[in-house]
Write an enzyme that holds these catalytic residues in place. Sequence first.
Site, PDB file in Angstrom:
ATOM      1  N   LYS A 130      31.336 -16.963 164.530  1.00  0.00           N
ATOM      2  CA  LYS A 130      31.428 -15.715 163.741  1.00  0.00           C
ATOM      3  C   LYS A 130      32.877 -15.231 163.724  1.00  0.00           C
ATOM      4  CE  LYS A 130      30.396 -11.516 165.685  1.00  0.00           C
ATOM      5  NZ  LYS A 130      31.459 -10.522 165.521  1.00  0.00           N
ATOM      6  N   ASN A 131      33.517 -15.213 164.911  1.00  0.00           N
ATOM      7  CA  ASN A 131      34.836 -14.586 165.000  1.00  0.00           C
ATOM      8  C   ASN A 131      35.975 -15.451 164.485  1.00  0.00           C
ATOM      9  OD1 ASN A 131      33.538 -12.343 165.901  1.00  0.00           O
ATOM     10  ND2 ASN A 131      34.113 -12.582 168.044  1.00  0.00           N
ATOM     11  N   CYS A 191      32.713   1.901 167.218  1.00  0.00           N
ATOM     12  CA  CYS A 191      31.322   1.476 167.375  1.00  0.00           C
ATOM     13  C   CYS A 191      30.929   1.821 168.814  1.00  0.00           C
ATOM     14  CB  CYS A 191      31.194  -0.016 167.130  1.00  0.00           C
ATOM     15  SG  CYS A 191      32.193  -0.970 168.274  1.00  0.00           S
ATOM     16  N   ARG A 224      37.954   1.842 169.143  1.00  0.00           N
ATOM     17  CA  ARG A 224      38.518   0.727 168.382  1.00  0.00           C
ATOM     18  C   ARG A 224      39.595   1.188 167.381  1.00  0.00           C
ATOM     19  NH1 ARG A 224      33.954  -3.690 167.522  1.00  0.00           N
ATOM     20  NH2 ARG A 224      35.728  -5.061 167.843  1.00  0.00           N
ATOM     21  N   PRO A 225      40.655   1.781 167.905  1.00  0.00           N
ATOM     22  CA  PRO A 225      41.759   2.203 167.039  1.00  0.00           C
ATOM     23  C   PRO A 225      42.443   0.999 166.376  1.00  0.00           C
ATOM     24  CG  PRO A 225      42.388   2.320 169.338  1.00  0.00           C
ATOM     25  CD  PRO A 225      40.930   2.022 169.327  1.00  0.00           C
ATOM     26  N   ILE A 226      43.298   1.285 165.406  1.00  0.00           N
ATOM     27  CA  ILE A 226      44.024   0.189 164.735  1.00  0.00           C
ATOM     28  C   ILE A 226      45.531   0.429 164.757  1.00  0.00           C
ATOM     29  CG2 ILE A 226      42.085  -0.464 163.224  1.00  0.00           C
ATOM     30  CD1 ILE A 226      43.510   1.106 160.981  1.00  0.00           C
ATOM     31  N   ASP A 252      33.082 -10.347 175.557  1.00  0.00           N
ATOM     32  CA  ASP A 252      31.845 -10.510 174.781  1.00  0.00           C
ATOM     33  C   ASP A 252      30.717 -11.133 175.601  1.00  0.00           C
ATOM     34  OD1 ASP A 252      33.472 -11.312 171.613  1.00  0.00           O
ATOM     35  OD2 ASP A 252      33.188  -9.448 172.718  1.00  0.00           O
ATOM     36  N   ARG A 290      23.656  -9.490 163.559  1.00  0.00           N
ATOM     37  CA  ARG A 290      25.050  -9.475 163.125  1.00  0.00           C
ATOM     38  C   ARG A 290      25.788 -10.720 163.597  1.00  0.00           C
ATOM     39  NH1 ARG A 290      28.416  -5.109 165.198  1.00  0.00           N
ATOM     40  NH2 ARG A 290      29.914  -6.478 164.207  1.00  0.00           N
TER      41      ARG A 290
HETATM   42  C1  EPZ Z   1      37.775  -9.045 168.437  1.00  0.00           C
HETATM   43  O1  EPZ Z   1      37.699  -7.655 168.166  1.00  0.00           O
HETATM   44  C2  EPZ Z   1      36.349  -9.572 168.341  1.00  0.00           C
HETATM   45  N1  EPZ Z   1      35.822  -9.355 166.996  1.00  0.00           N
HETATM   46  C3  EPZ Z   1      35.475  -8.858 169.371  1.00  0.00           C
HETATM   47  O2  EPZ Z   1      34.177  -9.447 169.302  1.00  0.00           O
HETATM   48  C4  EPZ Z   1      36.058  -9.095 170.770  1.00  0.00           C
HETATM   49  O3  EPZ Z   1      35.300  -8.366 171.708  1.00  0.00           O
HETATM   50  C5  EPZ Z   1      37.516  -8.619 170.809  1.00  0.00           C
HETATM   51  O4  EPZ Z   1      38.282  -9.283 169.767  1.00  0.00           O
HETATM   52  C6  EPZ Z   1      38.180  -8.913 172.151  1.00  0.00           C
HETATM   53  O5  EPZ Z   1      38.131 -10.289 172.391  1.00  0.00           O
HETATM   54  C7  EPZ Z   1      36.168 -10.218 166.013  1.00  0.00           C
HETATM   55  O6  EPZ Z   1      36.932 -11.157 166.208  1.00  0.00           O
HETATM   56  C8  EPZ Z   1      35.564  -9.966 164.658  1.00  0.00           C
HETATM   57  P1  EPZ Z   1      40.998  -6.300 169.992  1.00  0.00           P
HETATM   58  P2  EPZ Z   1      39.064  -6.788 167.941  1.00  0.00           P
HETATM   59  O7  EPZ Z   1      41.838  -5.777 168.890  1.00  0.00           O
HETATM   60  O8  EPZ Z   1      40.051  -7.594 167.209  1.00  0.00           O
HETATM   61  C9  EPZ Z   1      42.217  -2.049 171.693  1.00  0.00           C
HETATM   62  C10 EPZ Z   1      31.848  -9.481 169.076  1.00  0.00           C
HETATM   63  O9  EPZ Z   1      30.933  -9.098 169.846  1.00  0.00           O
HETATM   64  N2  EPZ Z   1      43.009  -1.906 170.459  1.00  0.00           N
HETATM   65  O10 EPZ Z   1      41.459  -7.503 170.744  1.00  0.00           O
HETATM   66  O11 EPZ Z   1      38.679  -5.475 167.381  1.00  0.00           O
HETATM   67  C11 EPZ Z   1      40.727  -1.993 171.395  1.00  0.00           C
HETATM   68  O12 EPZ Z   1      40.277  -0.658 171.311  1.00  0.00           O
HETATM   69  C12 EPZ Z   1      33.075  -8.608 168.883  1.00  0.00           C
HETATM   70  O13 EPZ Z   1      31.841 -10.553 168.446  1.00  0.00           O
HETATM   71  C13 EPZ Z   1      43.858  -0.809 170.335  1.00  0.00           C
HETATM   72  O14 EPZ Z   1      43.947   0.038 171.211  1.00  0.00           O
HETATM   73  O15 EPZ Z   1      39.522  -6.594 169.459  1.00  0.00           O
HETATM   74  C14 EPZ Z   1      40.133  -2.726 172.564  1.00  0.00           C
HETATM   75  O16 EPZ Z   1      40.018  -1.834 173.645  1.00  0.00           O
HETATM   76  C15 EPZ Z   1      32.986  -7.307 169.651  1.00  0.00           C
HETATM   77  N3  EPZ Z   1      44.576  -0.686 169.182  1.00  0.00           N
HETATM   78  C16 EPZ Z   1      41.190  -3.786 172.879  1.00  0.00           C
HETATM   79  O17 EPZ Z   1      42.404  -3.348 172.237  1.00  0.00           O
HETATM   80  C17 EPZ Z   1      44.501  -1.609 168.175  1.00  0.00           C
HETATM   81  O18 EPZ Z   1      45.209  -1.451 167.151  1.00  0.00           O
HETATM   82  C18 EPZ Z   1      40.863  -5.183 172.366  1.00  0.00           C
HETATM   83  O19 EPZ Z   1      40.698  -5.087 170.987  1.00  0.00           O
HETATM   84  C19 EPZ Z   1      43.631  -2.718 168.335  1.00  0.00           C
HETATM   85  C20 EPZ Z   1      42.908  -2.842 169.485  1.00  0.00           C
END
Ligand code: EPZ
Length: 435
Positions: free
Chosen positions: A22-23, A116, A121-123, A317, A409
């Site tokens: 999926k990812n 969620c 999940r900020p960006i 995960d 999902r």
């Molecule tokens: C990806 O999410 C995966 N989703 C998630 O899988 C996975 O848990 C995560 O990476 C960590 O491995 C997909 O690939 C579609 P991150 P992503 O940005 O990219 C913080 C599943 O179950 N953060 O690495 O959203 C964030 O809040 C899903 O398949 C910021 O603070 O994860 C989190 O605490 C769930 N600012 C941490 O970083 C940002 O701009 C990791 O997030 C971005 C992230």
Amino acid sequence: MACLEIAGGRPLYGELTVQGSKNAALPILAACILGDGPCRIENCPRIQDVEDTVSILKMLGCRVERTGQTVSVDASRMEKDSIDGPEAIRIRSSVLFLGALLGRMGKATLPHPGGCAIGSRPIDLHLKALQKLGVRFDMQENAHSDAHNLTAGVFHGKICARADHLHGGSVTLAMPSVGATENAILAAVCADGVTVIHRAAMEPEVEELCDFLRARGARISREEDRSIRIHGVKTLSPVRHRLRADRIVAGSYLLAAASCGGCVCIRNLPSGQLDALYAVLRGMGVVIDADGTVRADLPLKAAEEVVTAPYPGFPTDLQSPLMAALCTAGGESRIRETVFENRFLTAVQLRNMGARIEIKGETARIEGVARLHGAAVNAPDLRGGAALVQAALAAAGRTTIYGYEYIARGYEDICRDYRALGAEIHLMENNSSEG
Ligand code: EPZ
């Protein structure tokens, strides 16, 4: 609403092949809008997040066809640069269209994907990275946001981005965010000049996105210090790509085999992608052969402390599925969740099945009990739902799991897969049994 009915208490025996990742599918489908001509993505799982992404591609004007497990995407006639609608808000990965649209159109408008259950999940890291490549975020158009919120990356309303000249740059991520790394890659592959992404994420799905883009003519390399170097190119060619096995689905099934006891072989176990899980499972007394066969005698041994971390650390995960397995291990275990701030929601549901779990900050302490018992429980999120299925398969008695839509999902057909291992599990659609 659909729910799962499970009769637990039996070991699992059998073989199965896990679905495509999926990812990896989600960023690769978004990357299909970079360049023209039909890209064919094979072994693409039939899961809700993929279907939502396909809807977004069609909304943009792409021609998308699914034949079996292959999704074909042709962006030749795509002309839109904005997405909206429930799909774009429902799936977090819609944010990856930010980098892809900027890469193709030089501008992008999309709703903030929102948070969620597992976290806000900020960006902010996505936005800061893209700003280094010449992207501007128009404040006026985000009526409900102010400078602080936008920088913090947590705001509502729409993200309005544009780049009059998308150029290479040096990006240093404050933490190795998977999504921020992927967004920077998607914007940089066709930008003018060289981009280096320092502290880039190393998850296998990021590597697979880079493999897909390299096959299309992108110039991407992983440097010694884990940074990613990209030389922008003018065009990308269409290509056929077969998605690799989903390591998180595979890991979920390995943990289920451990929880229930028995002997399970996963034919297409992704090699080298689950080493952190293997180390924990072996410490729990589980035997894992090179061919992906797992043998477990109960009770499992406790795990002193497992800490989730970005790859190659223990994957967040699989934290909930591991927690479910440790509920009946012999002794006390601890799990420290360092990636998401609210990813222990499954504990509440496991307690309804007799688990003894105490949460203190980012640490969960699990005191093993002899056996869990069946109950009516609610899936709190995608991986928490998978963990509850696992716990129900190992528990004595019957369990009903509500919130199947979360599980759908990410798991193509969790009933089919567990039935292949001898489990008694049924999907109840609106209170009528199916399958
Ligand atoms: C990806 O999410 C995966 N989703 C998630 O899988 C996975 O848990 C995560 O990476 C960590 O491995 C997909 O690939 C579609 P991150 P992503 O940005 O990219 C913080 C599943 O179950 N953060 O690495 O959203 C964030 O809040 C899903 O398949 C910021 O603070 O994860 C989190 O605490 C769930 N600012 C941490 O970083 C940002 O701009 C990791 O997030 C971005 C992230």
